[in-house]
Enzyme design. Structure first.
Site, PDB file in Angstrom:
ATOM      1  N   ASP A 109     -15.215  -2.786  -1.826  1.00  0.00           N
ATOM      2  CA  ASP A 109     -14.842  -2.532  -0.439  1.00  0.00           C
ATOM      3  C   ASP A 109     -16.116  -2.328   0.349  1.00  0.00           C
ATOM      4  OD1 ASP A 109     -12.240  -2.503  -1.452  1.00  0.00           O
ATOM      5  OD2 ASP A 109     -12.292  -0.333  -1.747  1.00  0.00           O
ATOM      6  N   ASP A 134       0.860  -1.181   0.000  1.00  0.00           N
ATOM      7  CA  ASP A 134       0.000   0.000   0.000  1.00  0.00           C
ATOM      8  C   ASP A 134       0.893   1.225   0.000  1.00  0.00           C
ATOM      9  OD1 ASP A 134      -2.030  -1.793   0.161  1.00  0.00           O
ATOM     10  OD2 ASP A 134      -2.774  -1.150   2.119  1.00  0.00           O
TER      11      ASP A 134
END
Length: 239
Positions: free
Chosen positions: A129, A8
C-alpha cells in the site's frame, strides 16, 4: 486479467472507505456473506476480502464475517488485514481461504513472508500500500521510507503468489487507478501484480488489461454504486 470484487469488512459490515480513512466508511451491505454470494452468482472467479478493523488492531477482528462468507462461497477468496504471525496465517488457510495477503509484516518481518511462502506455496501474497510511491503500514496509518518497488523486489525469490498494489490516494475516490505506477511495478518484478485503488469504470479495467503486464484488478465502490456491471466487466476481460 482477473477481476477481484472487493468486500471490505468493518464492524461485521461490508463498507468502502475513501483514501483509507475509517471515519469515511460507507456501509453498502450489512450481510457480507450475501454480498459475496451475489458476486459469485455474477460469475466472478475470486473474491477479495479486507479485515479493516484487523489492519488497525494487528489481529483478526471480523472473523465471524469471514467465516460466514467462506461458508457460502465456492470460488476462492483472498484476505488481508491483521495477519501478522504464522499461527494466524495457518488458521485462515485451514478455514478455507485460498490466499492470505501480508502487508505490514512484509515491511516489519519479511522473514515471515518467506517462511509462510515456503510453508504454503501459492497461498501467500504481499500487500503493498503506497502513498506517493512510499509504503504505508498498519492500516495505512504509518508511512515508511521504503518505496513500493524496493519492497516488491525484496520478495522476488520468496515464492509469493502475487503482489496486491494499492495506491492509497486513489482508493475509494472513483478517480481511476494509477495505471502508470502499477505498470511500472509489474515491469520491475516477475511476481504477478494485482492493481487496487480507484478502479471506477469498465474503461479503467480495459486500460489496466491493455498494459499486458497486470495480472488482476480489485474493484469495490464502483461495483456497489453500479458504475461497473460485474457480469459485463467479467465478459469484457475474458474476451
Amino acid at each position: 486479467m482477473i477481476l477481484y470484487p472487493a468486500i471490505d469488512l468493518k464492524d461485521g459490515q461490508a463498507v468502502r472507505l475513501v483514501h483509507g480513512e475509517m471515519s469515511s466508511a460507507t456501509v453498502f451491505n450489512d450481510d457480507p456473506a450475501a454480498q459475496a454470494l451475489a458476486f459469485q452468482d455474477a460469475g466472478c472467479d475470486w473474491v477479495h476480502l479486507v479485515d479493516l478493523n484487523g489492519a488497525f488492531a494487528g489481529r483478526p477482528v471480523n472473523g465471524a464475517a469471514v467465516d460466514a462468507i467462506l461458508s457460502r462461497l465456492t470460488v476462492p477468496a483472498q484476505l488481508g488485514g491483521g495477519i501478522r504471525d504464522m499461527a494466524t496465517i495457518e488458521g485462515w488457510l485451514q478455514k478455507g481461504l485460498a490466499r492470505v495477503i501480508l502487508g505490514t509484516v512484509a515491511v516489519e518481518n519479511p522473514d515471515l513472508v518467506r517462511e509462510a511462502s515456503r510453508a504454503f506455496p501459492g497461498q501467500v501474497a504481499v500487500g503493498i500500500d503506497a502513498r506517493k510511491g512510499m509504503v504505508a503500514t498498519k492500516g495505512w496509518a504509518e508511512e515508511t521510507s521504503v518505496t513500493a518497488t524496493d519492497l516488491a523486489r525484496r520478495f522476488e525469490d520468496a515464492g509469493v503468489a502475487a503482489i496486491v498494489y494499492t495506491d492509497i490516494d486513489r482508493d475509494g475516490a472513483m478517480g481511476g487507478p494509477n495505471v502508470e505506477a502499477t505498470d511500472a511495478l509489474a515491469r520491475a518484478v516477475s511476481i504477478p501484480v494485482i492493481a487496487s485503488g480507484g478502479v471506477s469504470s469498465l474503461d479503467d479495467l480495459l486500460r489496466l488489461k491493455a498494459q499486458g503486464t497486470i495480472a488482476g484488478a480489485i474493484s469495490g465502490r464502483a461495483l456497489y454504486d453500479g458504475a461497473i456491471d460485474l457480469a459485463e466487466a467479467l465478459a469484457a476481460l475474458r474476451a
